[in-house]
Write an enzyme that holds these catalytic residues in place. Sequence first.
Site, short mmCIF file in Angstrom:
data_model
loop_
_atom_site.label_atom_id
_atom_site.label_comp_id
_atom_site.label_asym_id
_atom_site.label_seq_id
_atom_site.Cartn_x
_atom_site.Cartn_y
_atom_site.Cartn_z
N LEU A 1 17.49 11.27 -9.25
CA LEU A 1 17.50 12.59 -9.90
C LEU A 1 18.89 13.02 -10.33
O LEU A 1 19.06 13.75 -11.29
CB LEU A 1 16.96 13.65 -8.91
CG LEU A 1 15.47 13.59 -8.61
CD1 LEU A 1 15.13 14.49 -7.44
CD2 LEU A 1 14.67 14.01 -9.85
N GLY A 2 19.87 12.58 -9.59
CA GLY A 2 21.22 12.99 -9.95
C GLY A 2 22.23 12.33 -9.05
O GLY A 2 21.89 11.73 -8.03
N GLY B 1 26.24 13.08 -7.45
CA GLY B 1 27.37 13.98 -7.29
C GLY B 1 28.56 13.17 -6.82
O GLY B 1 28.52 11.93 -6.86
N THR B 2 29.59 13.86 -6.39
CA THR B 2 30.79 13.16 -5.92
C THR B 2 30.53 12.45 -4.61
O THR B 2 31.16 11.46 -4.31
CB THR B 2 31.91 14.19 -5.65
OG1 THR B 2 31.75 15.28 -6.52
CG2 THR B 2 33.28 13.59 -5.78
N TYR B 3 29.61 12.99 -3.84
CA TYR B 3 29.48 12.51 -2.47
C TYR B 3 28.25 11.65 -2.24
O TYR B 3 27.96 11.29 -1.13
CB TYR B 3 29.51 13.71 -1.52
CG TYR B 3 30.76 14.49 -1.73
CD1 TYR B 3 31.98 13.98 -1.31
CD2 TYR B 3 30.75 15.71 -2.41
CE1 TYR B 3 33.16 14.65 -1.55
CE2 TYR B 3 31.93 16.39 -2.65
CZ TYR B 3 33.13 15.86 -2.22
OH TYR B 3 34.29 16.52 -2.46
N GLY B 4 27.53 11.36 -3.27
CA GLY B 4 26.34 10.53 -3.09
C GLY B 4 25.37 10.72 -4.23
O GLY B 4 25.76 11.01 -5.36
N LYS B 5 24.08 10.60 -3.91
CA LYS B 5 23.07 10.68 -4.97
C LYS B 5 21.83 11.39 -4.42
O LYS B 5 21.69 11.57 -3.20
CB LYS B 5 22.72 9.29 -5.47
CG LYS B 5 22.19 8.41 -4.34
CD LYS B 5 21.40 7.24 -4.84
CE LYS B 5 20.83 6.47 -3.65
NZ LYS B 5 19.83 5.51 -3.99
N LYS C 1 18.56 13.61 -0.46
CA LYS C 1 20.00 13.64 -0.77
C LYS C 1 20.73 12.65 0.13
O LYS C 1 20.71 12.77 1.35
CB LYS C 1 20.55 15.05 -0.61
CG LYS C 1 22.05 15.14 -0.88
CD LYS C 1 22.54 16.55 -1.09
CE LYS C 1 24.04 16.56 -1.35
NZ LYS C 1 24.56 17.87 -1.70
N ASP D 1 31.08 26.39 -4.57
CA ASP D 1 30.89 25.38 -5.61
C ASP D 1 29.80 25.84 -6.59
O ASP D 1 28.90 25.08 -6.95
CB ASP D 1 30.53 24.03 -4.97
CG ASP D 1 30.78 22.85 -5.90
OD1 ASP D 1 31.40 23.04 -6.97
OD2 ASP D 1 30.35 21.73 -5.56
N1 LIG Z 1 16.10 19.08 -4.96
C1 LIG Z 1 16.45 18.56 -6.13
N2 LIG Z 1 15.54 18.44 -7.13
C2 LIG Z 1 15.90 17.91 -8.33
N3 LIG Z 1 17.17 17.49 -8.62
C3 LIG Z 1 18.12 17.60 -7.66
C4 LIG Z 1 17.80 18.13 -6.38
N4 LIG Z 1 18.94 18.15 -5.65
C5 LIG Z 1 19.89 17.65 -6.42
N5 LIG Z 1 19.44 17.31 -7.63
C6 LIG Z 1 20.22 16.70 -8.73
O1 LIG Z 1 21.23 15.88 -8.16
C7 LIG Z 1 22.54 16.37 -8.50
C8 LIG Z 1 23.50 16.18 -7.32
O2 LIG Z 1 23.00 16.90 -6.19
P1 LIG Z 1 23.98 17.78 -5.27
O3 LIG Z 1 23.21 18.28 -4.11
O4 LIG Z 1 24.65 18.82 -6.10
O5 LIG Z 1 25.02 16.67 -4.78
P2 LIG Z 1 26.62 16.71 -4.62
O6 LIG Z 1 26.90 17.39 -3.31
O7 LIG Z 1 27.02 15.28 -4.57
O8 LIG Z 1 27.19 17.45 -5.80
C9 LIG Z 1 22.33 17.83 -8.89
O9 LIG Z 1 23.34 18.26 -9.79
C10 LIG Z 1 20.94 17.77 -9.55
O10 LIG Z 1 21.04 17.32 -10.88
MG LIG Z 2 26.58 19.32 -6.57
#
Ligand SMILES: Nc1ncnc2c1ncn2[C@@H]1O[C@H](COP(=O)(O)OP(=O)(O)O)[C@@H](O)[C@H]1O
Ligand SMILES: [Mg+2]
Length: 413
Positions: A37-38, A40-44, A60, A152
Amino acid sequence: MACCAGGGAPVEDMQALAISSLSAADVDKHYEHLRELGKGTYGKVDLMAHRTQGTKMALKFVTKNKTKLKSFLREYSLTASLSCSPFIVTVTDVLFETEDCYVFGQEYAPAGDLFDIIPPQVGLPEEMVKRCMQQLGLALDFMHSKGLVHRDVKPENVLLFDRECRRVKLADFGMTRRAGCRVKRVSGTIPYTAPEVCAAGRSEGFLVTAGLDVWAFGVLVFCMLTGNFPWEAAAPTDAFYEEFRRWQKAGCPAGTYPSQWRRFTDDALRMFRRLLAADPEQRCGVKDVFCFIKYTLLGELRRRASCRAKRGERAGSSGPFVGGGGGGGACAAPPAVYASSSASASSSSAASSSASRSGLRLSEPVAAGPLGPACMKRTVLSDPLSPRDESPSPGRDKTKSQMLMATAIEICV
Ligand SMILES: Nc1ncnc2c1ncn2[C@@H]1O[C@H](COP(=O)(O)OP(=O)(O)O)[C@@H](O)[C@H]1O
Ligand SMILES: [Mg+2]
């Protein structure tokens, strides 16, 4: 998970979570991996579906070499404790670790994140922005009332349950800290970073205050309404920020609006002036925006442009950024600048000055030169190479994947 009304144990003590180890294979057994789904800096974050019930869940994954167990559990338990707000993402009771990652489950947001739907250089229709303002304002106000600061706030951390923004939720509590604590300044800044943080030295750090979220929220509202960043950084080296700062210092006189701000109505400018007060003491609380929602925020012509964008006639724009996790959208077309009746306030508004004598509050957008506003892209708060903790997870037993299952515990924040 229940949310404690007030008081309670400090966040750091929340590691008193009752954890029982299960095999990570259980997740595989019960859930099918659908897609990522996405990132980030710290994982996926991955989308999973329950094999028999079909229930979807977002998992996550936080990489161990960038995050300590303590920080991971803090993020999980903070999210759990705040989940009782309808505007904050809900966690599931799935919590486990693999060889490289700590993992927890969240409700799945089927429409992705807010960044993906903001048309670059155009912005969202005003009514959608207002729905986001209302819901995110309530999420932040809830956190602030519990003495917590998100730290953030940005479109990537706002999850959508429909593409009209009727239901949005704040997510990613990895940076959340208590108001009043002192933290080290992470390397680099992003456009949402408050000026007092940009100005803080690396060594002394800075104090965490709700005002940091208020500032980021102000920048987020600007981004939603325009599809651009107002500046790259709230620092004297940034021409756009300096132009805005000069205008503020002069008492925000009418008729000399900084170039990026001419598209807004006077009511919107009053709101931004309060959200983006350079002095944190002068900054308003996040709920002070609610009284501005009843006003029109964008001038007439800008609203027409946004309606055209809604119909797909997005001339001059590169179209919405496609999601896909952290890469940063490409900015194909030059950003748009809106001219007003006022004279150009600085060199950075030169592109709009030729069109600025019309006597209208706003005129049609004109293409900006190289000094145009900063094109929106996905951002990360810290240097991706530096961990979000001072030191990564101490030598944990990596021999087995474990599932850490949180039982129903009341966590107080
Ligand atoms: N519950 C979720 N449902 C759908 N997409 C999600 C969800 N959580 C995170 N994402 C996607 O994953 C990306 C990274 O998640 P996030 O929790 O922000 O991680 P990080 O701490 O690495 O930034 C988000 O910007 C979003 O696009
Ligand atoms: Mg994030």
